[in-house]
Design a protein around this motif. Structure first.
Motif, PDB file in Angstrom:
ATOM      1  N   LYS A 153       0.647  -1.163   0.383  1.00 29.33           N
ATOM      2  CA  LYS A 153       0.372  -0.170  -0.448  1.00 29.33           C
ATOM      3  C   LYS A 153       0.814   1.279   0.339  1.00 29.33           C
ATOM      4  O   LYS A 153       1.671   1.875   0.735  1.00 29.33           O
ATOM      5  CB  LYS A 153      -1.146   0.338   1.410  1.00 29.33           C
ATOM      6  CG  LYS A 153      -1.850  -0.934   1.326  1.00 29.33           C
ATOM      7  CD  LYS A 153      -3.387  -0.133   0.810  1.00 29.33           C
ATOM      8  CE  LYS A 153      -4.866  -1.165   0.582  1.00 29.33           C
ATOM      9  NZ  LYS A 153      -5.415  -0.766  -0.582  1.00 29.33           N
ATOM     10  N   ASN A 154       1.227   1.821  -1.092  1.00 27.51           N
ATOM     11  CA  ASN A 154       1.247   3.103  -1.322  1.00 27.51           C
ATOM     12  C   ASN A 154       3.461   2.571  -0.225  1.00 27.51           C
ATOM     13  O   ASN A 154       3.118   3.713   0.271  1.00 27.51           O
ATOM     14  CB  ASN A 154       1.003   4.136  -0.428  1.00 27.51           C
ATOM     15  CG  ASN A 154      -0.401   4.769  -1.256  1.00 27.51           C
ATOM     16  OD1 ASN A 154      -1.133   3.912  -0.772  1.00 27.51           O
ATOM     17  ND2 ASN A 154      -0.071   5.988  -1.050  1.00 27.51           N
TER      18      ASN A 154
ATOM     19  N   THR B 134      -7.441   2.565  -1.621  1.00 26.62           N
ATOM     20  CA  THR B 134      -6.435   3.070  -0.891  1.00 26.62           C
ATOM     21  C   THR B 134      -6.783   4.408  -2.081  1.00 26.62           C
ATOM     22  O   THR B 134      -7.256   4.474  -2.543  1.00 26.62           O
ATOM     23  CB  THR B 134      -5.924   1.975  -3.034  1.00 26.62           C
ATOM     24  OG1 THR B 134      -5.709   1.172  -2.740  1.00 26.62           O
ATOM     25  CG2 THR B 134      -3.953   2.842  -3.791  1.00 26.62           C
TER      26      THR B 134
ATOM     27  N   PRO C 136      -0.748   6.257   2.915  1.00 28.15           N
ATOM     28  CA  PRO C 136      -1.132   3.985   3.033  1.00 28.15           C
ATOM     29  C   PRO C 136      -1.920   3.787   3.804  1.00 28.15           C
ATOM     30  O   PRO C 136      -2.269   4.201   4.836  1.00 28.15           O
ATOM     31  CB  PRO C 136       0.126   3.718   3.261  1.00 28.15           C
ATOM     32  CG  PRO C 136       0.981   4.352   4.238  1.00 28.15           C
ATOM     33  CD  PRO C 136       0.346   6.056   3.783  1.00 28.15           C
ATOM     34  N   ASN C 137      -3.029   3.228   3.139  1.00 26.82           N
ATOM     35  CA  ASN C 137      -3.994   3.426   3.745  1.00 26.82           C
ATOM     36  C   ASN C 137      -4.184   1.257   4.529  1.00 26.82           C
ATOM     37  O   ASN C 137      -4.475   0.820   4.270  1.00 26.82           O
ATOM     38  CB  ASN C 137      -5.847   2.341   2.981  1.00 26.82           C
ATOM     39  CG  ASN C 137      -6.840   2.321   3.829  1.00 26.82           C
ATOM     40  OD1 ASN C 137      -7.014   2.770   4.900  1.00 26.82           O
ATOM     41  ND2 ASN C 137      -7.569   1.653   2.772  1.00 26.82           N
TER      42      ASN C 137
END
Length: 272
Positions: A53-54, A256, A261-262
């Motif tokens: 995530k990111n 997302t 970042p989730n």
């Protein structure tokens, strides 16, 4: 004292909690075995795996409902942090007297937990979290606890999220829990009753007495399940306590976001 800290910089949901606990080294296979004591394992399969995530590697946890689950199909669309179901539908129909397919009453959930032969700590954590959500739903809908029907929270995936989280926290030997303030997100969500503000009424009710963090994200960051896990388990809300860090886990949400970042971060360590 072995302490777990919820670092909720992108909110909190049930599946993010379990993902983060697995990521921090908890054993999902032992959780899966313990959950069989509830006798609903024909209704779901569990999956977990690494996602990025990111730029942050995290663990995504999912409950996949089988055809044996009685969940109505119209509620199976995905929204928010939660996996394979919409948390928005949590408030649907919970004021109606009859028992829907796919809904369980608060009483049925309590009976199932009491009969499941889980250890005392897991049982007490699970019951306390469900009670917190049940009281919030009852308050919103003007119903006593024993008349509350859960549409989503009573559905299989939320039962798994709550009891699964309790099993993993117990397994990790956690003696105390602390949490950051909880960002709820903003904006609106569509549910069967109409357009509701974020945080949803039940989520806000659950977070009474808990510090809410401000943020600009127009999305539902804290779900009722995630909010209840933090509200019930955390003895203290604030910044990361002085501790010797032993393990760190990142649990991925479904959404997302462009700029962060989730994920939910949990930090486990010793407080002297």
């Amino acid at each position: 004292m072995r302490t777990l800290y919820f670092d909720c910089f992108s909110g909190i949901s049930g599946d993010m909690v379990i993902g983060a606990l697995i990521d921090a080294g908890a054993d999902p296979l032992q959780m899966e075995e313990e959950l069989k004591k509830l006798n609903i394992d024909e209704e779901y399969t569990l999956s977990w795996g690494k996602v990025v995530k990111n730029g942050i590697t995290s663990t995504k946890f999912d409950v996949i409902l089988t055809s044996k689950s009685e969940r109505p199909q119209e509620h199976s669309h995905s929204h928010g942090h939660e996996h394979s179901h919409s948390h928005e539908t949590e408030h649907n129909h919970s004021h109606e007297p009859h028992n829907h397919h796919g809904s369980r009453t608060y009483k049925q959930i309590v009976e199932a937990i009491n009969e499941a032969n889980l250890n005392e700590s897991v049982k007490n954590m699970s019951l306390a979290i469900f009670k917190k959500i049940g009281e919030a739903e009852g308050h919103i809908h003007g119903l006593p606890l024993d008349k509350v029907h859960f549409h989503e929270v009573g559905a299989v995936d939320s039962i798994i999220d709550i009891i699964g989280a309790a099993i993993l926290i117990d397994q990790l030997g956690i003696e105390s829990v602390q949490s950051s303030a909880i960002p709820t997100g903003s904006g609106h969500i569509h549910i069967d009753h109409g357009v509701y503000p974020v945080p949803a009424p039940a989520t806000l009710e659950i977070l009474k007495g808990v510090p809410i963090a401000s943020n600009v994200i127009r999305s539902e960051l804290a779900t009722p399940t995630g909010a209840a896990i933090a509200a019930v388990l955390a003895e203290k809300f604030g910044s990361l306590p002085a501790m010797t860090v032993e393990s760190i886990g990142y649990g991925a949400g479904t959404k997302t976001f462009e700029n962060h970042p989730n994920v939910l971060r949990i930090i486990i360590g010793e407080i002297q």
